[in-house]
Design a protein around this motif. Structure first.
Motif, PDB file in Angstrom:
ATOM      1  N   VAL A  11       0.838  -1.204   0.000  1.00 24.05           N
ATOM      2  CA  VAL A  11       0.000   0.000   0.000  1.00 24.05           C
ATOM      3  C   VAL A  11       0.872   1.253   0.000  1.00 24.05           C
ATOM      4  CG1 VAL A  11      -1.603   1.369   1.404  1.00 24.05           C
ATOM      5  CG2 VAL A  11      -2.006  -1.077   1.080  1.00 24.05           C
ATOM      6  N   LYS A  12       1.916   1.268   0.797  1.00 20.85           N
ATOM      7  CA  LYS A  12       2.829   2.423   0.842  1.00 20.85           C
ATOM      8  C   LYS A  12       3.469   2.652  -0.519  1.00 20.85           C
ATOM      9  CE  LYS A  12       5.446   2.999   4.539  1.00 20.85           C
ATOM     10  NZ  LYS A  12       6.372   2.691   5.671  1.00 20.85           N
ATOM     11  N   SER A  13       3.807   1.575  -1.211  1.00 16.80           N
ATOM     12  CA  SER A  13       4.408   1.706  -2.532  1.00 16.80           C
ATOM     13  C   SER A  13       3.431   2.294  -3.545  1.00 16.80           C
ATOM     14  CB  SER A  13       4.891   0.331  -3.006  1.00 16.80           C
ATOM     15  OG  SER A  13       5.413   0.406  -4.321  1.00 16.80           O
ATOM     16  N   ILE A  14       2.203   1.822  -3.517  1.00 18.47           N
ATOM     17  CA  ILE A  14       1.181   2.298  -4.446  1.00 18.47           C
ATOM     18  C   ILE A  14       0.887   3.788  -4.224  1.00 18.47           C
ATOM     19  CG2 ILE A  14      -1.232   2.087  -5.187  1.00 18.47           C
ATOM     20  CD1 ILE A  14      -1.022  -0.916  -4.449  1.00 18.47           C
ATOM     21  N   LEU A  15       0.783   4.174  -2.945  1.00 20.54           N
ATOM     22  CA  LEU A  15       0.454   5.554  -2.602  1.00 20.54           C
ATOM     23  C   LEU A  15       1.685   6.452  -2.483  1.00 20.54           C
ATOM     24  CD1 LEU A  15      -2.369   5.039   0.053  1.00 20.54           C
ATOM     25  CD2 LEU A  15      -2.640   5.812  -2.304  1.00 20.54           C
ATOM     26  N   ASN A  16       2.851   5.849  -2.654  1.00 19.52           N
ATOM     27  CA  ASN A  16       4.131   6.596  -2.566  1.00 19.52           C
ATOM     28  C   ASN A  16       4.273   7.274  -1.216  1.00 19.52           C
ATOM     29  OD1 ASN A  16       6.617   7.466  -3.580  1.00 19.52           O
ATOM     30  ND2 ASN A  16       5.753   9.388  -4.331  1.00 19.52           N
ATOM     31  N   ILE A  17       3.993   6.496  -0.156  1.00 19.70           N
ATOM     32  CA  ILE A  17       4.164   6.979   1.208  1.00 19.70           C
ATOM     33  C   ILE A  17       5.516   6.480   1.713  1.00 19.70           C
ATOM     34  CG2 ILE A  17       3.308   6.870   3.589  1.00 19.70           C
ATOM     35  CD1 ILE A  17       0.512   6.439   2.448  1.00 19.70           C
ATOM     36  N   LYS A  18       6.343   7.403   2.133  1.00 18.34           N
ATOM     37  CA  LYS A  18       7.690   7.031   2.597  1.00 18.34           C
ATOM     38  C   LYS A  18       7.685   6.598   4.044  1.00 18.34           C
ATOM     39  CE  LYS A  18       9.225   8.216  -1.425  1.00 18.34           C
ATOM     40  NZ  LYS A  18       9.606   7.154  -2.396  1.00 18.34           N
TER      41      LYS A  18
END
Length: 214
Positions: free
Chosen positions: A207-214
């Motif tokens: 999910v972090k990768s999809i939303l580009n959350i670091k």
């Protein structure tokens, strides 16, 4: 950012997945839950959290679909809103679908889930026509038998639809999941390093990768 757990079918695990994601992300950024489920499952779970002296998560409820649309229009990248939609088709849920930066649709390996997914695809098709763009959801295999390795025609259907994208993460049937929610906890808070925790970690990373959350 808006992340919505969405499916027109109930009982697929939307609330459980939404809860675990919300608890994790609330530890790294401003996170809110919009509880659209008529049973208000996450509102109840959040109350249990307070009883166990754990930090609560901001819950939001709307009286009308218009209020939800106004909230979504003011969305920003600094806040993560996780919407737990109801297991039915409604104006609320359609607005959540349209407004989302990421849609996740949990499904199991049961035959009825294939039929439910086919009906949900029709909703996505109709909304795509209205919006003038292809609306896509990320399909998450959830509550899967630990011994299950092949998914047959369900995978075939998912991979042939322009409205579905299969997630790499898989959440399987784990006793810890039900027990943790019953205490208002996430899986990680209930039993760290368990198989359920490791599987949820994989989903969080995706999910972090999809939303580009670091």
């Amino acid at each position: 950012m808006i992340l919505t757990l969405s499916h027109q079918k109930g009982g697929v695990g939307k609330s459980t997945v939404a809860w675990n994601l919300a608890v994790y992300f609330s530890g790294i950024m401003d996170t809110r839950i919009v509880d659209l489920d008529t049973q208000r499952s996450l509102t109840v779970t959040n109350a249990l959290r307070k009883e166990h002296n754990l930090p609560s998560i901001k819950m939001i409820h709307f009286n009308t679909a218009e209020e939800l649309a106004e909230y979504a229009a003011a969305d920003s990248d600094d806040v993560l809103t996780i919407i737990d939609s109801g297991g039915f088709d409604s104006a609320f849920n359609r607005i959540a679908i349209i407004a989302s930066d990421l849609l996740i649709t949990p499904v199991s390996d049961k035959p009825f889930d294939l039929m439910g997914l086919q009906k949900y695809e029709e909703i996505l098709k109709s909304l795509s026509v209205i919006q003038g763009e292809t609306i896509k959801t990320h399909v998450l295999f959830n509550n899967i038998n630990p011994a299950m390795k092949r998914f047959g025609e369900l995978v075939d259907f998912i991979c042939t639809s322009e409205h579905f994208e299969l997630m790499v993460s898989i959440l399987r049937q784990r006793v810890d999941i039900a027990h943790s929610v019953g205490e208002g906890k996430s899986i990680k808070e209930y039993r760290i390093f368990s198989k359920a925790d490791q599987e949820m970690d994989d989903l969080i990373v995706e999910v972090k990768s999809i939303l580009n959350i670091k």
